[in-house]
Motif scaffolding. Structure first.
Motif, mmCIF file in Angstrom:
data_model
loop_
_atom_site.group_PDB
_atom_site.id
_atom_site.type_symbol
_atom_site.label_atom_id
_atom_site.label_comp_id
_atom_site.label_asym_id
_atom_site.label_seq_id
_atom_site.Cartn_x
_atom_site.Cartn_y
_atom_site.Cartn_z
ATOM 1 N N ILE A 59 50.822 33.187 39.561
ATOM 2 C CA ILE A 59 49.423 32.965 39.203
ATOM 3 C C ILE A 59 48.584 34.027 39.891
ATOM 4 C CG2 ILE A 59 47.508 31.304 39.189
ATOM 5 C CD1 ILE A 59 49.642 29.111 39.716
ATOM 6 N N VAL A 60 47.694 34.661 39.146
ATOM 7 C CA VAL A 60 46.800 35.652 39.758
ATOM 8 C C VAL A 60 45.400 35.496 39.172
ATOM 9 C CG1 VAL A 60 47.556 37.415 38.102
ATOM 10 C CG2 VAL A 60 46.397 38.101 40.200
ATOM 11 N N LYS A 61 44.413 35.419 40.052
ATOM 12 C CA LYS A 61 43.004 35.340 39.657
ATOM 13 C C LYS A 61 42.312 36.630 40.095
ATOM 14 C CE LYS A 61 38.715 33.747 38.940
ATOM 15 N NZ LYS A 61 37.949 34.850 39.549
ATOM 16 N N VAL A 62 41.695 37.331 39.142
ATOM 17 C CA VAL A 62 41.002 38.580 39.433
ATOM 18 C C VAL A 62 39.516 38.402 39.173
ATOM 19 C CG1 VAL A 62 43.045 39.926 38.835
ATOM 20 C CG2 VAL A 62 41.300 39.507 37.086
ATOM 21 N N ASN A 63 38.723 39.326 39.704
ATOM 22 C CA ASN A 63 37.286 39.262 39.453
ATOM 23 C C ASN A 63 36.952 40.018 38.164
ATOM 24 O OD1 ASN A 63 37.219 42.002 40.084
ATOM 25 N ND2 ASN A 63 36.424 41.686 42.144
ATOM 26 N N SER A 64 35.656 40.171 37.892
ATOM 27 C CA SER A 64 35.232 40.775 36.628
ATOM 28 C C SER A 64 35.597 42.247 36.529
ATOM 29 C CB SER A 64 33.714 40.616 36.458
ATOM 30 O OG SER A 64 33.024 41.227 37.536
ATOM 31 N N GLU A 65 35.987 42.872 37.652
ATOM 32 C CA GLU A 65 36.439 44.262 37.645
ATOM 33 C C GLU A 65 37.958 44.369 37.622
ATOM 34 O OE1 GLU A 65 34.204 46.689 37.367
ATOM 35 O OE2 GLU A 65 32.687 45.107 37.334
ATOM 36 N N GLY A 66 38.648 43.232 37.519
ATOM 37 C CA GLY A 66 40.102 43.238 37.483
ATOM 38 C C GLY A 66 40.757 43.325 38.838
ATOM 39 N N LEU A 67 40.002 43.150 39.918
ATOM 40 C CA LEU A 67 40.507 43.382 41.266
ATOM 41 C C LEU A 67 40.875 42.084 41.963
ATOM 42 C CD1 LEU A 67 37.867 46.017 42.429
ATOM 43 C CD2 LEU A 67 40.030 46.397 41.238
ATOM 44 N N ILE A 68 41.844 42.179 42.872
ATOM 45 C CA ILE A 68 42.193 41.090 43.785
ATOM 46 C C ILE A 68 41.664 41.508 45.151
ATOM 47 C CG2 ILE A 68 44.048 39.664 44.712
ATOM 48 C CD1 ILE A 68 45.806 40.675 42.401
ATOM 49 N N THR A 69 40.589 40.885 45.593
ATOM 50 C CA THR A 69 39.927 41.322 46.817
ATOM 51 C C THR A 69 40.328 40.504 48.031
ATOM 52 O OG1 THR A 69 38.021 39.899 46.326
ATOM 53 C CG2 THR A 69 37.949 42.168 45.542
ATOM 54 N N SER A 70 40.952 39.329 47.833
ATOM 55 C CA SER A 70 41.382 38.517 48.964
ATOM 56 C C SER A 70 42.714 39.030 49.492
ATOM 57 C CB SER A 70 41.516 37.054 48.548
ATOM 58 O OG SER A 70 42.403 36.932 47.457
ATOM 59 N N LEU A 71 43.084 38.609 50.679
ATOM 60 C CA LEU A 71 44.364 39.008 51.244
ATOM 61 C C LEU A 71 45.498 38.401 50.430
ATOM 62 C CD1 LEU A 71 43.666 38.615 55.069
ATOM 63 C CD2 LEU A 71 43.796 40.733 53.745
ATOM 64 N N PRO A 72 46.481 39.192 49.995
ATOM 65 C CA PRO A 72 47.545 38.665 49.145
ATOM 66 C C PRO A 72 48.471 37.735 49.907
ATOM 67 C CG PRO A 72 48.024 40.925 49.764
ATOM 68 C CD PRO A 72 46.649 40.633 50.263
ATOM 69 N N GLU A 73 48.881 36.666 49.232
ATOM 70 C CA GLU A 73 49.867 35.759 49.811
ATOM 71 C C GLU A 73 51.231 36.417 49.870
ATOM 72 O OE1 GLU A 73 51.766 31.778 48.050
ATOM 73 O OE2 GLU A 73 49.694 31.518 48.660
#
Length: 481
Positions: free
Chosen positions: A400-414
């Motif tokens: 599962i991956v949730k990205v923002n409106s720019e397609g980015l993952i800004t939180s620290l990855p699990e």
């Protein structure tokens, strides 16, 4: 050393800077001893994500419905497996959130060759409030199930079933038949149609209600077909009777995922037939309710690498944000348990099907996209499976991956080994040359290569989304790009 034994491995070095955004993002892998298939997702009034699918138990002999609730940060609130009884195999296909309840539609086995429709009503704690098992046709099981909740407060289902048939040589073969089913909110059956066809390529994939609520449009494939493309858009009345049939332009078929952009324009997508203009790509087009084409585009990794539509739903629209997703480097010979590396491929498009940006997620195992959901904050949630053949055997994890409106993952990855890519190098490992596929948001880019000691090796400038790098002078080894 001969050229045939010379191997060069390329590792991605992410050194682009992206500003942080206020939208919540996360990525998550859920791993169990059982094989997992995650097929659908909705949000509720608390902005939680509720995901359904199935787990395969008892050495691949028994399936169980699976439901998972995550908060907006990706934390697990609750999860459970649900069976109709202790000895019956069952699975979930779709979920709807209505009046603070979750309505899940799936299939339950009667015997080894017959499944019935299973309707389950769950409360906020994922406890079963009510369930119904609805009759179908003997000796058929469900391959595809997609559903909508229509303006009359009914569930309308379509897809196709499988059955064992006998061909003209007297040999058993698998045959496919479309179906249409309408169910009340309380789970009572209203109308069902299970036609039987002699030909094995007559199927339905998805359905949507017309904007004036007077009929439905169903999308599928017909063989033999009056249309050169085989693809078909059926118009059905509220009694599920066919009232018209139109062809889909450009030979696009499979997993249509229809969604309205405005009152008379919907966007659909799918794979391409062998004689279509673009095969093994995410073919996207907007059409009117009369099946007239408005705009068209396609998205894929270039060359021999194949893109394939999401298994369940690959188009999602929310507040004008239009997302398209599929799988890059899809394996047609082993579509679920491949030894390849692949990626979730996400593209954000404009109303005229021109792209805003694209990204790839994964690449360290075999990823397969099942469903996406455009979220209220402008971002997008993607769900699917991850299979690592080096440590797993016929057992997939949920990704599962949730990205923002720019397609980015800004939180620290699990899981920091899983990366977001704006460029893909292939083949990897390489030999005499490598190809570089750059994301569409970068009309000009620079490719730099370093050895494992950090020493600069080469630099190439590219214009557009494709580039080729000569690597014949490089010694065997591992490099960073």
């Amino acid at each position: 050393m001969s050229k045939t034994s010379r191997t060069i491995i390329f590792l991605f070095l992410m050194w682009l800077f992206h500003p942080l955004f206020s939208q919540q993002t996360f990525e998550k892998i859920i791993s169990y001893p059982e094989d997992q298939v995650i097929s659908d997702v909705v949000t509720d009034e608390d902005d939680n994500f509720i995901i359904v699918g199935s787990l395969t138990l008892n050495n691949l002999q028994m399936k169980s419905g699976y439901i998972l609730k995550l908060d907006g940060y990706g934390n697990i609130i609750s999860e459970r497996t649900i069976q109709q009884n202790d000895t019956t195999a069952c699975r979930f296909f779709n979920i709807h959130h209505i009046n603070q309840y979750y309505y899940v539609l799936g299939a339950v086995s009667v015997d080894s060759v017959t499944e019935k429709i299973w309707c389950v009503k769950l409360n906020d704690g994922l406890e079963v409030v009510d369930e119904q098992v609805l009759n179908t046709v003997d000796e058929r099981w469900f391959s595809v199930m997609n559903s909508i909740f229509d303006s009359d407060s009914n569930f309308v289902l379509t897809g196709y079933t499988e059955r064992i048939d006998i061909n003209h040589m007297g040999n058993p073969i698998y045959n496919y038949d479309p179906y249409f089913y309408k169910i009340k909110l309380n789970g009572d059956s209203l109308r069902a149609k299970f036609p039987t066809y002699e030909y094995p390529l007559t199927v339905m994939y998805d359905i949507i209600e017309s904007k004036d609520s007077s009929k439905y449009f169903a999308f599928g494939m017909v063989y033999p077909s009056p249309f050169a493309t085989r693809s078909v858009m059926l118009s059905l009345n509220k009694e599920l009777d066919s009232i018209a049939a139109d062809s889909i332009p450009l030979g696009v078929y499979q997993f249509y995922s229809p969604a309205y952009i405005n009152d008379n324009k919907m966007v659909i997508y799918g794979n391409g037939l062998p004689y279509a203009s673009v095969v093994y790509a995410l073919n996207v087009l907007s059409i009117t309710e009369e099946a007239e084409m408005i705009n068209y585009n396609h998205f894929k990794m270039e060359g021999s690498i194949r893109d394939y539509p999401s298994w369940q739903n690959g188009i999602s629209i929310n507040n004008g944000n239009i997302y398209i997703a599929g799988t890059s480097n899809f394996d047609y010979t082993s579509p679920r348990y491949s030894t390849r590396d692949s990626w979730f491929h996400l593209i954000k498009i404009n109303e005229d099907i021109t792209p805003q940006w694209e990204y790839w997620y994964g690449g360290d195992a075999y990823y397969s996209t099942y469903n996406i959901l455009a979220t209220d904050d402008g971002g997008c949630l993607m769900i699917g499976t991850r299979y690592d053949f080096e440590v797993q055997y016929l057992i997939r994890d949920t990704y599962i991956v949730k990205v923002n409106s720019e397609g980015l993952i800004t939180s620290l990855p699990e899981h920091p080994g899983i990366e977001m890519h704006e460029a893909i190098v292939y083949p990897n490992p390489g030999n005499e040359e490598i190809k570089v596929r750059i994301a569409i948001q970068h009309p000009q880019s620079t490719f730099e290569l370093f050895d494992m000691n950090g020493q600069f090796v080469l630099r190439e400038s590219f214009f557009g989304t494709e580039g080729v790098v000569n690597t014949t002078f490089l010694p065997q080894g591992t490099y960073l790009y």
